[in-house]
Design a protein around this motif. Structure first.
Motif, PDB file in Angstrom:
ATOM      1  N   ASP A  99       5.413  -3.333 -10.936  1.00  0.00           N
ATOM      2  CA  ASP A  99       4.222  -2.597 -10.490  1.00  0.00           C
ATOM      3  C   ASP A  99       4.528  -1.768  -9.249  1.00  0.00           C
ATOM      4  N   ILE A 100       5.326  -2.322  -8.339  1.00  0.00           N
ATOM      5  CA  ILE A 100       5.703  -1.585  -7.134  1.00  0.00           C
ATOM      6  C   ILE A 100       6.513  -0.350  -7.502  1.00  0.00           C
ATOM      7  N   GLU A 134      -2.793   3.765  -3.109  1.00  0.00           N
ATOM      8  CA  GLU A 134      -2.584   2.833  -4.218  1.00  0.00           C
ATOM      9  C   GLU A 134      -2.159   1.491  -3.642  1.00  0.00           C
ATOM     10  N   GLN A 135      -2.562   0.413  -4.314  1.00  0.00           N
ATOM     11  CA  GLN A 135      -2.295  -0.916  -3.765  1.00  0.00           C
ATOM     12  C   GLN A 135      -1.899  -1.889  -4.870  1.00  0.00           C
ATOM     13  N   VAL A 136      -0.904  -2.710  -4.572  1.00  0.00           N
ATOM     14  CA  VAL A 136      -0.450  -3.763  -5.486  1.00  0.00           C
ATOM     15  C   VAL A 136      -0.451  -5.077  -4.718  1.00  0.00           C
ATOM     16  N   GLU A 192       6.414   1.358 -10.187  1.00  0.00           N
ATOM     17  CA  GLU A 192       5.529   2.361 -10.786  1.00  0.00           C
ATOM     18  C   GLU A 192       4.717   3.080  -9.717  1.00  0.00           C
ATOM     19  N   VAL A 193       4.204   2.320  -8.746  1.00  0.00           N
ATOM     20  CA  VAL A 193       3.392   2.911  -7.685  1.00  0.00           C
ATOM     21  C   VAL A 193       4.229   3.853  -6.820  1.00  0.00           C
ATOM     22  N   ARG A 246       0.850  -1.182   0.000  1.00  0.00           N
ATOM     23  CA  ARG A 246       0.000   0.000   0.000  1.00  0.00           C
ATOM     24  C   ARG A 246       0.892   1.240   0.000  1.00  0.00           C
ATOM     25  N   TYR A 247       0.481   2.272  -0.747  1.00  0.00           N
ATOM     26  CA  TYR A 247       1.295   3.488  -0.824  1.00  0.00           C
ATOM     27  C   TYR A 247       0.404   4.717  -0.809  1.00  0.00           C
ATOM     28  N   SER A 248       0.807   5.700   0.002  1.00  0.00           N
ATOM     29  CA  SER A 248       0.080   6.964   0.068  1.00  0.00           C
ATOM     30  C   SER A 248       1.056   8.076   0.400  1.00  0.00           C
ATOM     31  N   LYS A 275       4.576  11.155  -7.333  1.00  0.00           N
ATOM     32  CA  LYS A 275       3.682  11.895  -8.226  1.00  0.00           C
ATOM     33  C   LYS A 275       4.113  13.362  -8.279  1.00  0.00           C
TER      34      LYS A 275
END
Length: 240
Positions: A102-103, A74-76, A105-106, A61-63, A110
């Motif tokens: 995927d990780i 966001e979650q992978v 990229e997340v 999980r990333y925020s 931003k």
């Protein structure tokens, strides 16, 4: 021989259906209100996950922490692949590679830095702890926070305000009580480990961060939550 082999396969298939799969959850919070010397590194994070051990599910999980309490998450998810006689090593390796991609990229920032007048840090940390603690107890629940912990909310605590800075150095217990007043932990057992990642930029910053670390340690000790501090995630999760 054939009957024995068929029987073994049946046992393996039955075991796969009934075995409860462990799920490890890694949550990353990144403070984007100030520049960080120790910043998010996807390779370090995937390395700490030990994905070569394909015996469990893994969730990332990333925020991003900014000036508000609520954030987009966001979650992978990495699903435990089939291994052994029924597994496909080539496909499993490809799945791990895709998960790492995927990780990456997340975790790509931003925004390198958000120009805001406030920083809401403690409440988002508590919210993520509460979420992780609500998950089934089937694996590790790890929260990694990249931040200098410089709260800047004039309504309750701002380390950009002289009186709060003085309180941090001279009456830290008053700061601890302010943190605790924000914590509404109804669960007596918090099954989450928290790791704060930060590297001070100079002596002044080091003194200030040490004072903040001391307060956080007292707060999290009172809440019964495991807490550590380090300069990178490799050092923080070395025991896992």
């Amino acid at each position: 021989m054939n009957r024995a082999l068929i029987g073994l396969l049946c046992v393996l298939l039955f075991s796969c259906k009934t075995e409860e799969t462990r799920t490890d959850v890694y949550s990353v919070l990144r403070d984007v209100t100030d520049p960080l010397l120790a910043d998010v590194n996807a390779d370090e994070i995937t390395g700490a996950m030990h994905l070569e051990n394909m015996d469990r599910n893994v969730v990332l999980r990333y925020s991003e922490i900014s000036d508000v309490d609520m954030h987009i998450v966001e979650q992978v998810v990495f699903k435990k692949p089939v291994t052994g006689l029924l597994g496909n090593e080539v496909e499993n390796t490809k799945t791990v590679r895709t998960f790492k991609k995927d990780i990456a990229e997340v975790l790509t920032p931003k925004d390198t830095l958000v120009l805001v007048s406030h920083s809401a840090i403690f409440v988002p940390i508590l919210q993520e702890i509460q979420y992780l603690n609500s998950l089934p107890d089937a694996g590790d629940k790890i929260l990694v926070v990249y931040s200098n912990l410089m709260e800047n909310d004039p309504s309750w605590l701002s380390f950009y305000r002289s009186e709060d800075v003085l309180a941090l150095y001279h009456t830290p217990e008053s700061i601890v009580q302010r943190y605790l007043s924000k914590a509404d932990m109804t669960d007596k057992l918090i099954d989450v480990s928290v790791h704060i990642i930060y590297m001070p930029s100079d002596i002044k910053d080091n003194r200030r961060f040490n004072a903040l670390r001391s307060c956080y340690m007292m707060v999290f000790s009172e809440l019964g939550i495991s807490l550590s501090f380090s300069g990178n995630i490799t050092q923080a999760l070395v025991v896992l």
